[in-house]
Scaffold this active site. Structure first.
Site, mmCIF file in Angstrom:
data_model
loop_
_atom_site.group_PDB
_atom_site.id
_atom_site.type_symbol
_atom_site.label_atom_id
_atom_site.label_comp_id
_atom_site.label_asym_id
_atom_site.label_seq_id
_atom_site.Cartn_x
_atom_site.Cartn_y
_atom_site.Cartn_z
ATOM 1 N N ILE A 157 0.808 -1.331 -0.063
ATOM 2 C CA ILE A 157 -0.005 0.111 0.008
ATOM 3 C C ILE A 157 1.038 1.273 -0.074
ATOM 4 C CG2 ILE A 157 -1.694 1.164 1.190
ATOM 5 C CD1 ILE A 157 -2.723 -1.509 2.367
ATOM 6 N N ARG A 238 -4.008 2.041 11.000
ATOM 7 C CA ARG A 238 -4.634 1.446 12.126
ATOM 8 C C ARG A 238 -4.571 2.615 13.418
ATOM 9 N NH1 ARG A 238 -6.866 -1.790 9.942
ATOM 10 N NH2 ARG A 238 -7.088 -4.072 9.921
ATOM 11 N N GLU A 267 -11.575 3.073 18.156
ATOM 12 C CA GLU A 267 -12.684 3.439 17.187
ATOM 13 C C GLU A 267 -13.992 2.299 17.360
ATOM 14 O OE1 GLU A 267 -10.364 3.094 13.603
ATOM 15 O OE2 GLU A 267 -11.419 1.412 13.070
ATOM 16 N N HIS A 285 -13.058 4.985 8.988
ATOM 17 C CA HIS A 285 -12.246 3.800 8.492
ATOM 18 C C HIS A 285 -13.060 2.935 7.273
ATOM 19 C CE1 HIS A 285 -10.052 -0.029 10.455
ATOM 20 N NE2 HIS A 285 -9.810 0.011 8.823
ATOM 21 N N GLY A 287 -10.892 2.999 4.218
ATOM 22 C CA GLY A 287 -9.787 2.819 3.415
ATOM 23 C C GLY A 287 -10.095 2.121 2.288
HETATM 24 C C1 DGY Z 1 -7.858 -3.711 6.334
HETATM 25 O O1 DGY Z 1 -8.098 -4.513 5.695
HETATM 26 O O2 DGY Z 1 -7.200 -3.982 7.341
HETATM 27 C C2 DGY Z 1 -8.877 -2.764 6.484
HETATM 28 O O3 DGY Z 1 -8.388 -1.629 7.526
HETATM 29 C C3 DGY Z 1 -10.598 -3.144 6.550
HETATM 30 O O4 DGY Z 1 -10.997 -2.232 6.015
#
Ligand code: DGY
Length: 327
Positions: A157, A238, A267, A285, A287
């Site tokens: 990512i 996170r 959260e 949250h 993403g």
């Molecule tokens: C993940 O895949 O870790 C994301 O935070 C879930 O939405």
């Protein structure tokens, strides 16, 4: 006889159809989060669970589930799962890497742009009737283009975030537990620096490390003080990686300029201090939350689960050592 499994949260119909071809499925399609006790009771006679980051799969739970063989997380992050406890009991655990990289990188970029150009704050002001017309010095933001992007955690990512920086002609610096290959650094046009240098140089500090005891409060008061007063912090990885109380204080007293956050400690409860601040973009949250990505994540988790229960090799096994203990 088909193995019995539990799906702890609502999933898409195609995922349920696929699972039902192989298993006897109970799914929590009402999507009411299960308490640890309710989860343990439901899993007492089941061989597999498809779960989410809202489910804590720990030693106590595993101890109450004698038939459990497979834990398939619908997430790439797996800090909700005690891997050591799974391994000790021969429970194979899996996650969903890859399918969410681009969507998650897009959201990190939305936070970068949103915090730099004050999008959510200014939308609130427009809706509230505060906009009385154009002014030269009105609600100034900062430039993203040609700025320095500092990425903590250069995994898949982090790399997807770095690739997007080329379009903004940014300088990319990064810090990672392990330096990435020189060829990849060249392709990403990214310079490896120490944690301290990254904090001191970056205009945008983007966090993309997994949460673990090692990364707990990676960014706290001391780190925020090392950042430039003009810098912006982005956390879409996170909660817990940032000390939220320290961040509220830093945003309030101008230690840093702004923040863009998709994740929080504890959260969905937020540190109430965030709610009084204009210089923070707050997201719930999301993403990986695009239609196609969430469908792909659920299907990836389902395939991992079925592979374990069929005695095969799940594509995204997190604890290969569990295999030796597999019953
Ligand atoms: C993940 O895949 O870790 C994301 O935070 C879930 O939405």
């Amino acid at each position: 006889m088909k193995p019995k499994i539990l799906v702890t949260r609502e999933v898409f119909d195609e995922t349920l159809d696929y699972l039902a071809q192989h298993c006897e499925v109970e799914s929590n399609q009402q999507d009411v989060a299960l308490s640890p006790d309710a989860l343990a009771k439901k899993l007492a006679d089941r061989e597999g669970v498809m779960c989410a980051l809202t489910d804590r799969i720990d030693a106590a739970l595993i101890g109450r589930c004698p038939r459990l063989k497979a834990v398939a997380n619908i997430a790439v992050g797996y800090n909700n799962i005690d891997l050591a406890a799974c391994t000790a009991r021969g429970v194979m655990a899996t996650n969903t890497p890859g399918v969410l990289d681009d969507s998650t990188a897009d959201l990190a970029w939305a936070l970068i742009l949103g915090a730099a150009r004050r999008l959510t704050e200014l939308e609130r002001r427009v809706r509230g009737g505060e906009w009385k017309g154009w002014r030269l010095k009105q609600w100034l933001g900062v430039d993203v283009h040609h700025a320095t992007l500092g990425i903590f955690g250069m995994g898949r990512i982090g790399q997807a975030i770095a690739r997007r920086a080329a379009g903004f002609e940014m300088k990319v610096i990064y810090h990672n537990r392990k330096r990435i290959a020189p060829e990849l650094e060249r392709r990403l046009n990214a310079e490896y620096v120490s944690k301290e240098e990254l904090l001191g140089r970056a205009d945008f500090v983007v966090l993309q490390v997994p949460y673990s005891p090692d990364t707990h409060h990676l960014i706290g008061g001391a780190e925020l003080k090392r950042m430039k007063p003009s810098a912006i912090l982005i956390n879409s990885t996170r909660g817990g990686v940032v000390d939220d109380a320290a961040l509220v204080a830093a945003l309030r007293d101008g230690t840093i300029r702004a923040a863009g956050l998709d994740v929080f400690e504890n959260e969905p409860s937020l540190n109430p201090g965030f709610l009084d601040l204009h210089n923070v973009v707050l997201m719930p949250h999301i993403g990986s939350s695009t239609e196609s990505t969430r469908r792909a994540m659920a299907m990836t988790a389902a395939k991992n689960l079925i592979a374990v229960l069929a005695g095969g090799e799940p594509p995204n096994l997190l604890n290969p050592e569990a295999r030796g203990n597999y019953r």
